[in-house]
Enzyme design. Structure first.
Site, mmCIF file in Angstrom:
data_model
loop_
_atom_site.group_PDB
_atom_site.id
_atom_site.type_symbol
_atom_site.label_atom_id
_atom_site.label_comp_id
_atom_site.label_asym_id
_atom_site.label_seq_id
_atom_site.Cartn_x
_atom_site.Cartn_y
_atom_site.Cartn_z
ATOM 1 N N HIS A 1 0.841 -1.198 0.000
ATOM 2 C CA HIS A 1 0.000 0.000 0.000
ATOM 3 C C HIS A 1 0.877 1.249 0.000
ATOM 4 C CE1 HIS A 1 -3.402 2.612 0.767
ATOM 5 N NE2 HIS A 1 -2.715 3.181 1.747
ATOM 6 N N SER A 2 0.529 2.209 -0.849
ATOM 7 C CA SER A 2 1.225 3.489 -0.925
ATOM 8 C C SER A 2 2.721 3.245 -1.196
ATOM 9 C CB SER A 2 0.984 4.286 0.367
ATOM 10 O OG SER A 2 1.351 5.635 0.214
ATOM 11 N N MET A 3 3.616 3.645 -0.295
ATOM 12 C CA MET A 3 5.036 3.355 -0.511
ATOM 13 C C MET A 3 5.261 1.866 -0.721
ATOM 14 S SD MET A 3 8.305 3.927 2.042
ATOM 15 C CE MET A 3 7.899 2.466 3.034
ATOM 16 N N ALA B 1 3.373 -0.209 -2.160
ATOM 17 C CA ALA B 1 3.005 -0.584 -3.525
ATOM 18 C C ALA B 1 4.165 -0.339 -4.484
ATOM 19 C CB ALA B 1 1.769 0.199 -3.961
ATOM 20 N N SER C 1 -2.217 -0.871 -3.779
ATOM 21 C CA SER C 1 -3.318 -0.010 -3.354
ATOM 22 C C SER C 1 -2.776 1.343 -2.935
ATOM 23 C CB SER C 1 -4.104 -0.647 -2.202
ATOM 24 O OG SER C 1 -3.316 -0.801 -1.033
#
Length: 266
Positions: A95-97, A99, A122
């Site tokens: 997720h975020s970083m 990802a 995500s």
């Protein structure tokens, strides 16, 4: 052969390592976070996947270690640790970083001929998409940005002692994420032959759904996109919906495997 001590340093295992688990689900955390946020996924995914989370230095039980800000070096360390996992299909999620790191790790593993069954991302845009994050050149700017993301309780943000401990990790992770995009330096998408699922939050101004959808350009295999209610931290705020998407992605990834455990929790 993989170094067991190296793997133990980088990987945290949640739930029993059942021989019937369909896949190794390797999870990479968002900026400032650690591996233990994924502990609650073990029971809902039991029988379908063994949950393994990457523990980055500088947080939780590695808090005494210096953070890493170079993405290539970090990916090398994680790739080496994954070699010690039991021989199951490999699925990566971040997720975020996380990802961005999961995407870079997928590319690294594929270059070495390591099969990756699926990539799930995500709350992040692909390397070739424009990012919405403002410049973060001071601690005050970082704090203001964190408040805008609404990802941490106000009481925590107002606690000077807690923030003094946590901000250096978050600051280092911003550098790590910037390095991920700098290393990718993708004016055009680089396609990988791995099925890709990209999830967005309906109110996420940092990674809006229309930009998250551009992950479809990053795979030559199947693509699935979905938008869930919430802002940037929708996986934490919508845990049931998030796990439903993860389960569906795992089932798609394992569609060619005929035997799943009888103890899978639907």
């Amino acid at each position: 052969m993989a170094d067991g001590a190296h793997a133990a340093r980088w990987l945290r295992h949640f739930g029993p390592s059942s021989a019937h688990a369909g896949a190794n689900l390797v999870c990479l955390p968002h900026a400032g976070a650690g591996a233990f946020q994924f502990a609650s996924w073990a029971r809902p995914l039991a029988g379908l996947a063994h949950v393994v989370a990457v523990q980055l230095p500088g947080r939780e039980d590695r808090v005494g270690e210096p953070c890493m800000t170079g993405s290539a070096a970090l990916v090398e360390q994680v790739a080496a640790a994954l070699a010690a996992l039991p021989p199951r299909p490999l699925v990566l999620y971040g997720h975020s970083m996380g990802a961005s790191l999961a995407h870079a790790l997928t590319q690294r593993l594929r270059r070495d001929g390591v099969p990756v069954r699926a990539l799930l991302v995500s709350g992040q845009v692909p390397p070739h998409a424009t990012r919405s994050r403002p410049p973060l050149d001071t601690p005050d700017a970082l704090l203001a940005w964190l408040r805008a993301l609404d990802g941490m309780p106000a009481a925590v943000l107002a606690n000077d002692e807690l923030m003094a401990l946590w901000l250096p990790t978050a600051w280092a992770d911003m550098q790590l994420l910037d390095d991920c995009f700098a290393v990718a330096n993708a004016a055009a998408p680089v396609r990988i032959d791995v099925p890709l699922t990209a999830l967005a939050g309906s109110g996420d101004w940092l990674a809006p759904p229309e930009r998250v959808a551009r992950w479809r350009d990053c795979t030559s295999a199947a693509f699935h996109g979905a938008t869930l209610e919430g802002g940037h931290f929708f996986p934490q705020n919508q845990p049931a919906a998030m796990l439903a998407e993860v389960r569906a992605a795992l089932l798609r990834a394992l569609a060619g495997i005929t035997q799943l455990a009888d103890n899978y929790y639907s």
